[in-house]
Motif scaffolding. Structure first.
Motif, PDB file in Angstrom:
ATOM      1  N   LEU A 243      39.913  34.483  31.379  1.00  0.00           N
ATOM      2  CA  LEU A 243      38.855  33.568  31.824  1.00  0.00           C
ATOM      3  C   LEU A 243      38.611  33.595  33.327  1.00  0.00           C
ATOM      4  O   LEU A 243      37.465  33.537  33.763  1.00  0.00           O
ATOM      5  CB  LEU A 243      39.210  32.131  31.390  1.00  0.00           C
ATOM      6  CG  LEU A 243      39.372  31.893  29.879  1.00  0.00           C
ATOM      7  CD1 LEU A 243      39.782  30.453  29.616  1.00  0.00           C
ATOM      8  CD2 LEU A 243      38.069  32.208  29.149  1.00  0.00           C
ATOM      9  N   ILE A 244      39.663  33.657  34.098  1.00  0.00           N
ATOM     10  CA  ILE A 244      39.517  33.528  35.543  1.00  0.00           C
ATOM     11  C   ILE A 244      39.234  34.865  36.206  1.00  0.00           C
ATOM     12  O   ILE A 244      38.279  35.021  36.967  1.00  0.00           O
ATOM     13  CB  ILE A 244      40.778  32.876  36.153  1.00  0.00           C
ATOM     14  CG1 ILE A 244      41.093  31.544  35.459  1.00  0.00           C
ATOM     15  CG2 ILE A 244      40.592  32.674  37.660  1.00  0.00           C
ATOM     16  CD1 ILE A 244      39.962  30.533  35.538  1.00  0.00           C
ATOM     17  N   LEU A 245      40.061  35.852  35.900  1.00  0.00           N
ATOM     18  CA  LEU A 245      39.879  37.188  36.487  1.00  0.00           C
ATOM     19  C   LEU A 245      39.188  38.095  35.486  1.00  0.00           C
ATOM     20  O   LEU A 245      39.682  39.168  35.140  1.00  0.00           O
ATOM     21  CB  LEU A 245      41.240  37.766  36.904  1.00  0.00           C
ATOM     22  CG  LEU A 245      41.994  37.001  37.991  1.00  0.00           C
ATOM     23  CD1 LEU A 245      43.337  37.671  38.272  1.00  0.00           C
ATOM     24  CD2 LEU A 245      41.173  36.917  39.269  1.00  0.00           C
ATOM     25  N   ALA A 246      38.038  37.666  35.027  1.00  0.00           N
ATOM     26  CA  ALA A 246      37.329  38.444  34.015  1.00  0.00           C
ATOM     27  C   ALA A 246      36.865  39.791  34.551  1.00  0.00           C
ATOM     28  O   ALA A 246      36.723  40.754  33.803  1.00  0.00           O
ATOM     29  CB  ALA A 246      36.135  37.648  33.492  1.00  0.00           C
ATOM     30  N   ALA A 247      36.626  39.868  35.860  1.00  0.00           N
ATOM     31  CA  ALA A 247      36.171  41.120  36.476  1.00  0.00           C
ATOM     32  C   ALA A 247      36.546  41.102  37.948  1.00  0.00           C
ATOM     33  O   ALA A 247      36.697  40.027  38.540  1.00  0.00           O
ATOM     34  CB  ALA A 247      34.653  41.266  36.324  1.00  0.00           C
ATOM     35  N   PRO A 248      36.718  42.267  38.578  1.00  0.00           N
ATOM     36  CA  PRO A 248      37.004  42.317  40.017  1.00  0.00           C
ATOM     37  C   PRO A 248      35.891  41.639  40.815  1.00  0.00           C
ATOM     38  O   PRO A 248      34.712  41.676  40.425  1.00  0.00           O
ATOM     39  CB  PRO A 248      37.077  43.813  40.313  1.00  0.00           C
ATOM     40  CG  PRO A 248      37.409  44.448  39.002  1.00  0.00           C
ATOM     41  CD  PRO A 248      36.720  43.614  37.966  1.00  0.00           C
ATOM     42  N   ASN A 249      36.263  41.026  41.936  1.00  0.00           N
ATOM     43  CA  ASN A 249      35.284  40.300  42.742  1.00  0.00           C
ATOM     44  C   ASN A 249      35.519  40.583  44.225  1.00  0.00           C
ATOM     45  O   ASN A 249      36.024  39.730  44.972  1.00  0.00           O
ATOM     46  CB  ASN A 249      35.377  38.800  42.464  1.00  0.00           C
ATOM     47  CG  ASN A 249      34.193  38.021  43.020  1.00  0.00           C
ATOM     48  OD1 ASN A 249      33.499  38.486  43.923  1.00  0.00           O
ATOM     49  ND2 ASN A 249      33.972  36.833  42.489  1.00  0.00           N
ATOM     50  N   PRO A 250      35.160  41.786  44.703  1.00  0.00           N
ATOM     51  CA  PRO A 250      35.409  42.148  46.097  1.00  0.00           C
ATOM     52  C   PRO A 250      34.626  41.289  47.085  1.00  0.00           C
ATOM     53  O   PRO A 250      35.075  41.091  48.216  1.00  0.00           O
ATOM     54  CB  PRO A 250      34.970  43.614  46.161  1.00  0.00           C
ATOM     55  CG  PRO A 250      34.063  43.808  44.984  1.00  0.00           C
ATOM     56  CD  PRO A 250      34.557  42.884  43.934  1.00  0.00           C
ATOM     57  N   GLU A 251      33.462  40.776  46.702  1.00  0.00           N
ATOM     58  CA  GLU A 251      32.679  39.938  47.609  1.00  0.00           C
ATOM     59  C   GLU A 251      33.435  38.646  47.947  1.00  0.00           C
ATOM     60  O   GLU A 251      33.468  38.206  49.103  1.00  0.00           O
ATOM     61  CB  GLU A 251      31.330  39.594  46.986  1.00  0.00           C
ATOM     62  CG  GLU A 251      30.386  40.777  46.799  1.00  0.00           C
ATOM     63  CD  GLU A 251      30.696  41.573  45.525  1.00  0.00           C
ATOM     64  OE1 GLU A 251      31.555  41.100  44.712  1.00  0.00           O
ATOM     65  OE2 GLU A 251      30.097  42.637  45.335  1.00  0.00           O
ATOM     66  N   LEU A 252      34.041  38.044  46.930  1.00  0.00           N
ATOM     67  CA  LEU A 252      34.824  36.828  47.152  1.00  0.00           C
ATOM     68  C   LEU A 252      36.029  37.122  48.038  1.00  0.00           C
ATOM     69  O   LEU A 252      36.367  36.340  48.930  1.00  0.00           O
ATOM     70  CB  LEU A 252      35.276  36.240  45.816  1.00  0.00           C
ATOM     71  CG  LEU A 252      36.203  35.021  45.881  1.00  0.00           C
ATOM     72  CD1 LEU A 252      35.553  33.875  46.639  1.00  0.00           C
ATOM     73  CD2 LEU A 252      36.603  34.575  44.473  1.00  0.00           C
ATOM     74  N   VAL A 253      36.662  38.253  47.802  1.00  0.00           N
ATOM     75  CA  VAL A 253      37.822  38.642  48.603  1.00  0.00           C
ATOM     76  C   VAL A 253      37.450  38.715  50.080  1.00  0.00           C
ATOM     77  O   VAL A 253      38.207  38.266  50.960  1.00  0.00           O
ATOM     78  CB  VAL A 253      38.403  39.989  48.118  1.00  0.00           C
ATOM     79  CG1 VAL A 253      39.448  40.506  49.101  1.00  0.00           C
ATOM     80  CG2 VAL A 253      38.999  39.833  46.727  1.00  0.00           C
ATOM     81  N   SER A 254      36.299  39.258  50.378  1.00  0.00           N
ATOM     82  CA  SER A 254      35.860  39.391  51.776  1.00  0.00           C
ATOM     83  C   SER A 254      35.759  38.022  52.442  1.00  0.00           C
ATOM     84  O   SER A 254      36.150  37.848  53.609  1.00  0.00           O
ATOM     85  CB  SER A 254      34.505  40.106  51.840  1.00  0.00           C
ATOM     86  OG  SER A 254      34.612  41.425  51.353  1.00  0.00           O
ATOM     87  N   ILE A 255      35.238  37.024  51.713  1.00  0.00           N
ATOM     88  CA  ILE A 255      35.103  35.675  52.262  1.00  0.00           C
ATOM     89  C   ILE A 255      36.475  35.075  52.535  1.00  0.00           C
ATOM     90  O   ILE A 255      36.730  34.510  53.611  1.00  0.00           O
ATOM     91  CB  ILE A 255      34.301  34.787  51.298  1.00  0.00           C
ATOM     92  CG1 ILE A 255      32.869  35.308  51.146  1.00  0.00           C
ATOM     93  CG2 ILE A 255      34.300  33.335  51.790  1.00  0.00           C
ATOM     94  CD1 ILE A 255      32.080  34.591  50.067  1.00  0.00           C
ATOM     95  N   ILE A 256      37.387  35.176  51.550  1.00  0.00           N
ATOM     96  CA  ILE A 256      38.722  34.585  51.695  1.00  0.00           C
ATOM     97  C   ILE A 256      39.484  35.270  52.828  1.00  0.00           C
ATOM     98  O   ILE A 256      40.119  34.607  53.666  1.00  0.00           O
ATOM     99  CB  ILE A 256      39.503  34.693  50.369  1.00  0.00           C
ATOM    100  CG1 ILE A 256      38.790  33.906  49.265  1.00  0.00           C
ATOM    101  CG2 ILE A 256      40.929  34.183  50.547  1.00  0.00           C
ATOM    102  CD1 ILE A 256      39.357  34.130  47.878  1.00  0.00           C
TER     103      ILE A 256
END
Length: 553
Positions: A243-256
């Motif tokens: 549910l949470i890591l349904a797919a990679p999210n590099p855009e979010l990683v950049s923000i964090i």
């Protein structure tokens, strides 16, 4: 007791708050009548009341007690004797108190009925937040609550904390896995988080420290869409993976990464969770020392102390959630127990007079008191250790400001320094650290009487507001901190220092980072050892020859 109500009905909840606080005296009398009539045949009450269950007999014949006075009854129940020693309902669990008796936790009885009442009590707070905080009802909550290891009495009765009692069926037992997974979920859904919180400010700050140490790994999980291998809890792996890591999210990683890589972590909570409206955590009493750190990390988000309670009883609600932490008062909720009060004066021990026990509605504004509680779960005229100051009334229910614990924590000669006075002095000294980008993480105190004159010793764990900067406070600022603490202590202490020379100069010793966490771990081990009921050792010697190992496969 609280009547049944729909906790999702805001109007009904607010109406109940008004009705209950308006009829404080009538409700208190009915609560005492119900407790005594239901429990009249328990061994404890029979021994004092002889079947007389009127208020006058209760006041005249039942003593005000502490845990040590009551301990034998709790021990008997823990060892298998029937619950009707003290209560007419089954005791489902013994709650561990934050205090100790003889080096081990106090054990507090809890019934199913009392647990339900506490859950209803907590649910009353939601409509207050909706009323005072715009947008609080939107989005999700990121609340950090952790279960702790349970134990078992000789009779099989479970022993646990209140939080564990509520959450044990839905939360992983390993607090590091739990904290990691909660943070992972919270970061992935950062835009939907409308509030964050933990039971206490100290707990919330531990989460921030954990995030500081693990944000890079959390980003790696989000980048790859796969949870770390050390997360072994099957439910966590399944939920997060599906549910949470349904797919990679590099855009979010950049923000964090952009936020967490900055030199300073000031306002990191607001930056990582931009739609958060408040932080819910107790910041009163001994937690007040953490307010500067909470304000630093939370970046101006309101710090809300929701309610005042303990393992013994849930007592009051903060009906003004947006009040400043230093101004928080709790409105006593008269349905939760029968409340009496001991007026507290710092010098009453020396007067030779016993403090008078009065009812809830008879307390006086500006005076200090200790709670004496009588509960449905079998505590009768049980004295709590917290010191509370009456600050006003909400309808007919008194408002109390949490002052601290009454016990003298330091005394060398004629001086008597109380917890609240020492906390205030340390808070003032802490202000000297702020211009130097330093923070007081935690502290404790002791007396050093190994030489004459003896002196006060404070142990401070310090941190830096600037990332990856070594904490090296100069002697000038630390000596000023020592002087500031002494200046804030009472006249007897200062006279003993200056004129009588019976008290030596106060010392502050700075300890390395993580020292207080090690201290807590040490005492957890001591408590576990103190509660061992049986132990076993291997009676066989394990095989060591190579051919024997092969043959056993």
């Amino acid at each position: 007791m609280l009547p049944k109500f729909d906790p999702t009905n805001q109007k009904a909840c607010l109406s109940l708050l008004e009705d209950t606080t308006s009829n404080a005296k009538q409700i208190q009398d009915s609560v005492l009548e119900a407790i005594l009539s239901r429990n009249a045949q328990t061994e404890y009450l029979r021994g004092f009341l002889n079947d007389r269950v009127d208020k006058q007999s209760f006041k005249k014949n039942l003593p005000v007690v502490t845990y040590e006075d009551y301990r034998s009854y709790i021990d008997r129940i823990a060892n298998g004797e029937p619950f009707d020693l003290i209560c007419d309902r089954s005791i489902i669990v013994l709650l561990t108190s934050s205090g100790t008796s003889g080096g081990v936790p106090k054990l507090i009885p809890l019934t199913e009925e009392e647990l339900e009442q506490r859950m209803l009590f907590v649910s009353l707070y939601r409509p207050l937040l909706f009323k005072h905080i715009k947008g609080r009802s939107e989005g999700k909550s990121l609340m950090f609550y952790f279960v702790t290891r349970e134990s078992e009495t000789a009779s099989g009765l479970m022993v646990m904390t209140m939080i564990t009692c509520v959450l044990k069926t839905v939360t992983p037992a390993n607090k590091f896995i739990c904290m990691y997974c909660q943070l992972l979920c919270g970061l992935v859904q950062r835009g939907n988080v409308s509030r964050l919180g933990a039971p206490f400010a100290s707990t919330f700050l531990k989460v921030i420290k954990f995030l500081e140490n693990h944000w890079s790994e959390l980003c790696s999980n989000i980048r790859t869409g796969r949870v770390s291998d050390w997360i072994t809890d099957a439910n966590c792996v399944s939920v997060i993976g599906n549910l949470i890591l349904a797919a990679p999210n590099p855009e979010l990683v950049s923000i964090i990464e952009q936020e967490c890589s900055k030199t300073s972590w000031e306002a990191i909570v607001r930056r990582l969770w931009p739609n958060a409206k408040c932080i819910e955590a107790v910041v009163t009493g001994s937690m007040a020392q953490y307010i500067p750190m909470m304000e630093f990390y939370c970046g101006g988000l309101p710090l809300i102390s929701t309610f005042y309670g303990s393992s013994k009883c849930f007592i009051g609600l903060n009906l003004d959630p947006l009040s400043k932490p230093c101004d928080v008062s709790y409105t006593t909720f008269p349905s939760m127990a029968y409340f009496e009060f001991l007026e507290i004066k710092k010098d009453y021990q020396e007067t030779g007079h016993d403090p008078v026990v009065i009812d809830l509605v008879d307390v006086k504004i500006g005076h200090d008191y200790k709670h004496v509680i009588t509960t449905f779960s079998g505590l009768y005229r049980y004295r709590l250790g917290d010191v509370l100051q009456v600050t006003g009334l909400y309808n007919n229910a008194p408002l109390f400001h949490f002052v601290g614990r009454q016990n003298v924590v330091l005394s060398i000669d004629m001086d008597k320094t109380y917890e609240q006075d020492l906390l205030k002095a340390v808070t003032n000294a802490n202000l000297l650290l702020e211009p130097r980008d330093l923070m007081l993480i935690d502290f404790t105190s002791r007396l050093d009487s190994s030489s004459f004159p003896g002196d006060y010793v404070l142990y401070w764990e310090l941190g830096s507001k600037v990332k990856d900067v070594r904490v090296e406070p100069g002697p000038e600022v630390m000596e000023k901190c020592c002087f500031t603490v002494e200046e804030c202590l009472d006249l007897v202490y200062r006279k003993g220092r200056k004129n009588d020379k019976n008290i030596g100069p106060l010392e502050i010793k700075v300890v390395r980072s993580g020292a207080f966490d090690e201290l807590i771990s040490f005492f957890v081990l001591k408590i576990l050892e103190a509660n061992v009921v049986s132990k076993f050792v291997s009676r066989q010697v394990p095989s060591w020859e190579l051919h024997e190992l092969h043959s056993s496969r």
